[in-house]
Design a protein around this motif. Sequence first.
Motif, mmCIF file in Angstrom:
data_model
loop_
_atom_site.group_PDB
_atom_site.id
_atom_site.type_symbol
_atom_site.label_atom_id
_atom_site.label_comp_id
_atom_site.label_asym_id
_atom_site.label_seq_id
_atom_site.Cartn_x
_atom_site.Cartn_y
_atom_site.Cartn_z
ATOM 1 N N HIS A 98 -1.395 -0.720 13.482
ATOM 2 C CA HIS A 98 -1.430 -1.935 12.666
ATOM 3 C C HIS A 98 -2.591 -2.880 12.967
ATOM 4 C CE1 HIS A 98 2.468 -0.578 11.260
ATOM 5 N NE2 HIS A 98 2.417 -1.510 10.333
ATOM 6 N N PRO A 99 -3.056 -3.013 14.216
ATOM 7 C CA PRO A 99 -4.225 -3.882 14.412
ATOM 8 C C PRO A 99 -5.432 -3.427 13.584
ATOM 9 C CG PRO A 99 -3.165 -3.436 16.517
ATOM 10 C CD PRO A 99 -2.503 -2.548 15.511
ATOM 11 N N TRP A 100 -5.622 -2.136 13.477
ATOM 12 C CA TRP A 100 -6.725 -1.604 12.667
ATOM 13 C C TRP A 100 -6.484 -1.866 11.181
ATOM 14 C CZ3 TRP A 100 -11.033 0.737 14.791
ATOM 15 C CH2 TRP A 100 -10.964 1.029 16.160
ATOM 16 N N MET A 101 -5.255 -1.680 10.738
ATOM 17 C CA MET A 101 -4.935 -1.854 9.329
ATOM 18 C C MET A 101 -5.183 -3.297 8.885
ATOM 19 S SD MET A 101 -1.499 0.525 9.471
ATOM 20 C CE MET A 101 -0.881 0.129 7.825
ATOM 21 N N TYR A 102 -4.728 -4.251 9.681
ATOM 22 C CA TYR A 102 -4.958 -5.658 9.337
ATOM 23 C C TYR A 102 -6.443 -6.006 9.369
ATOM 24 C CZ TYR A 102 0.040 -6.824 9.720
ATOM 25 O OH TYR A 102 1.396 -6.913 9.528
ATOM 26 N N GLY A 103 -7.134 -5.489 10.382
ATOM 27 C CA GLY A 103 -8.525 -5.891 10.580
ATOM 28 C C GLY A 103 -9.507 -5.327 9.569
ATOM 29 N N ALA A 104 -9.103 -4.294 8.824
ATOM 30 C CA ALA A 104 -10.041 -3.635 7.908
ATOM 31 C C ALA A 104 -10.174 -4.335 6.559
ATOM 32 C CB ALA A 104 -9.609 -2.190 7.689
ATOM 33 N N ILE A 220 -3.947 -3.424 1.056
ATOM 34 C CA ILE A 220 -3.964 -3.173 2.498
ATOM 35 C C ILE A 220 -3.018 -4.120 3.226
ATOM 36 C CG2 ILE A 220 -5.410 -3.431 4.552
ATOM 37 C CD1 ILE A 220 -7.725 -2.325 2.837
ATOM 38 N N LEU A 221 -3.103 -5.396 2.918
ATOM 39 C CA LEU A 221 -2.259 -6.368 3.607
ATOM 40 C C LEU A 221 -0.787 -6.171 3.264
ATOM 41 C CD1 LEU A 221 -4.495 -9.560 3.320
ATOM 42 C CD2 LEU A 221 -4.154 -8.074 5.311
ATOM 43 N N PHE A 222 -0.476 -5.839 2.010
ATOM 44 C CA PHE A 222 0.909 -5.593 1.613
ATOM 45 C C PHE A 222 1.482 -4.419 2.398
ATOM 46 C CE2 PHE A 222 4.271 -3.719 -0.884
ATOM 47 C CZ PHE A 222 4.981 -4.816 -1.365
ATOM 48 N N SER A 223 0.706 -3.350 2.538
ATOM 49 C CA SER A 223 1.183 -2.176 3.254
ATOM 50 C C SER A 223 1.368 -2.464 4.743
ATOM 51 C CB SER A 223 0.205 -1.016 3.069
ATOM 52 O OG SER A 223 0.658 0.134 3.737
ATOM 53 N N ALA A 224 0.394 -3.142 5.341
ATOM 54 C CA ALA A 224 0.494 -3.452 6.766
ATOM 55 C C ALA A 224 1.702 -4.339 7.052
ATOM 56 C CB ALA A 224 -0.789 -4.127 7.243
ATOM 57 N N LEU A 225 1.915 -5.343 6.213
ATOM 58 C CA LEU A 225 3.067 -6.230 6.394
ATOM 59 C C LEU A 225 4.382 -5.508 6.118
ATOM 60 C CD1 LEU A 225 1.606 -9.440 4.691
ATOM 61 C CD2 LEU A 225 2.177 -9.189 7.123
ATOM 62 N N GLY A 226 4.386 -4.649 5.084
ATOM 63 C CA GLY A 226 5.611 -3.968 4.711
ATOM 64 C C GLY A 226 6.074 -2.931 5.711
ATOM 65 N N THR A 227 5.151 -2.355 6.498
ATOM 66 C CA THR A 227 5.521 -1.372 7.518
ATOM 67 C C THR A 227 5.558 -1.977 8.924
ATOM 68 O OG1 THR A 227 3.188 -0.697 7.696
ATOM 69 C CG2 THR A 227 4.601 0.564 6.193
ATOM 70 N N HIS A 228 5.314 -3.259 9.026
ATOM 71 C CA HIS A 228 5.253 -3.902 10.342
ATOM 72 C C HIS A 228 6.573 -3.758 11.100
ATOM 73 C CE1 HIS A 228 3.004 -6.820 12.937
ATOM 74 N NE2 HIS A 228 4.225 -7.003 13.408
ATOM 75 N N ARG A 229 7.684 -3.810 10.378
ATOM 76 C CA ARG A 229 8.985 -3.746 11.032
ATOM 77 C C ARG A 229 9.272 -2.375 11.644
ATOM 78 N NH1 ARG A 229 13.479 -3.363 6.171
ATOM 79 N NH2 ARG A 229 12.655 -1.515 5.126
ATOM 80 N N GLU A 230 8.491 -1.355 11.291
ATOM 81 C CA GLU A 230 8.684 -0.020 11.845
ATOM 82 C C GLU A 230 8.046 0.143 13.220
ATOM 83 O OE1 GLU A 230 10.465 2.352 10.447
ATOM 84 O OE2 GLU A 230 10.891 1.179 8.646
ATOM 85 N N ILE A 231 7.218 -0.823 13.641
ATOM 86 C CA ILE A 231 6.454 -0.679 14.883
ATOM 87 C C ILE A 231 7.342 -0.353 16.085
ATOM 88 C CG2 ILE A 231 5.002 -1.911 16.552
ATOM 89 C CD1 ILE A 231 3.720 -3.372 14.162
#
Length: 499
Positions: A98-104, A220-231
């Motif tokens: 996720h750090p990469w996903m948000y940062g891109a 990108i941001l929607f996907s990163a936020l939407g899968t954040h709870r899976e971390i």
Amino acid sequence: MTAPGAVNVTGAQPATTAPMIRRLSPGTMASYGVGAAAYGVKDSGFGTFLLLFYNQVVGVPAATVGFVVMCALIIDAFVDPTIGFLSDRTRSRWGRRHPWMYGAALPIMLGWLLLWNPPAASHQAILGWLFVVAVIVRSAVSAYEVPSQALAAELSGDYDERTRIMAYRYLFGWAGGLIMLIAAYMYFLAPAPGYPNGLLNPAGYRGFAIAGALFMGAAILFSALGTHREIPYLPKQERRILSLRDSFREIAQTVRNRAFAILMLAGVCAYTGQGLVYALSNYLYSFVWGFRGATFVYFSLSLFAGVVIAFVVAPRIGARLAKPRAAAIAALASVAFGTTPYWLRLAGVFPGIGDPAMLPLLFAFATLGTACGVTAYILGASMLADVVEDSEMRTGRRSEGMFFAGGFFVQKCTSGIGIFVCGLILAAAGFPEKAVPGQVPAPVIDRLTLIYACCYVTFNILAAFFYTRFPFGRREHELRMARLTGAPVIDAAPREPFA
């Protein structure tokens, strides 16, 4: 412990390194898949409009543009595995991916704007600009796509669930690309005063760039936020400190995997064929089939109908047949449907421009060809996820980032080798620059059609051959998962004899 929106099929506790064998909720699947829309926008832009823009609008020779774009692949060959390697070893409270996903998100948006706004300069300067900005865009996209694709192998270890995960990814990826195609044909590049062929309107590409940048950033941001709870439920590995020499030795050990090498060969052929279709699409549809205005929109919808069919069919065919066999059959069916209209046209039996039967027939073949092609891509990506556990059993390490970096690099052949081959085809056919539909000599159109169809057939036959050489199937994967997780094997017997 079961993640939100997931069902633990085995009832076993998750292992520290292997993913849980579970089903994901449609919401989780959609959140994951929507991020692929960003790559869909990038891919449709690079594949469908980039060569046309720099060749027919800016005025740079097609073969030179194709060569420059392909040369950027040299940089990608270093960038993609580096991102995969670093992503595998990232340790943070947001996990590895996720750090990469948000940062891109922001670099992708800025690079996309620059790509479609080259300076008013000499051809040499413009080509230099294209090379540098193409590298920036593709590197930024890699910083999102490699970790995001690697996430697919971590969300579930179930053999069939991975095919469903990839089906969502391809559905949204194609949807993103087709949405931008429709927006381009209907609005940004629609016919305008002074530009009866809106694809040649420079001003339209500026609006196209802004809309695409916003779309990609939002996806990108929607996907990163939407899968954040899976971390918290993703596989975890202990932090390891390695020397540079040891790091390179581990990379070499990881990629020396037979199944991975076979998938890369299949992918190079399949995605180069797709890149050829993308790069030549506007030439073929405008100059061979006489498309204008809304016809492009209807055609894009027919392509998306094929993607929806693949979304439904791919998981089912992957559950009933061996994935390698199913992917090979789908690749061959794709080229059969995709090239039939061109063979029939050359034989003089396909309805001509103006015939009421032409468009329905052409759209039907395109829908079926797309359905089969996307089915092959989904199954290939699902097999790549299965390679992760094969490698873990051999090396003791999970290297999702490295494997999917290789897979993503292959996908970039869509806008690299494919565009380069397209430029060579246009040159071999003697296709003129700044051509006007309806005014290109018939022998030139026939040469273009014949060379295109032959190349496309060749790439897909090779892809099908390599898919059949993939060395394992359901039983081997489920036995590996049982050893890695300590979970009981579910239906370990293959449902069809493995080919």
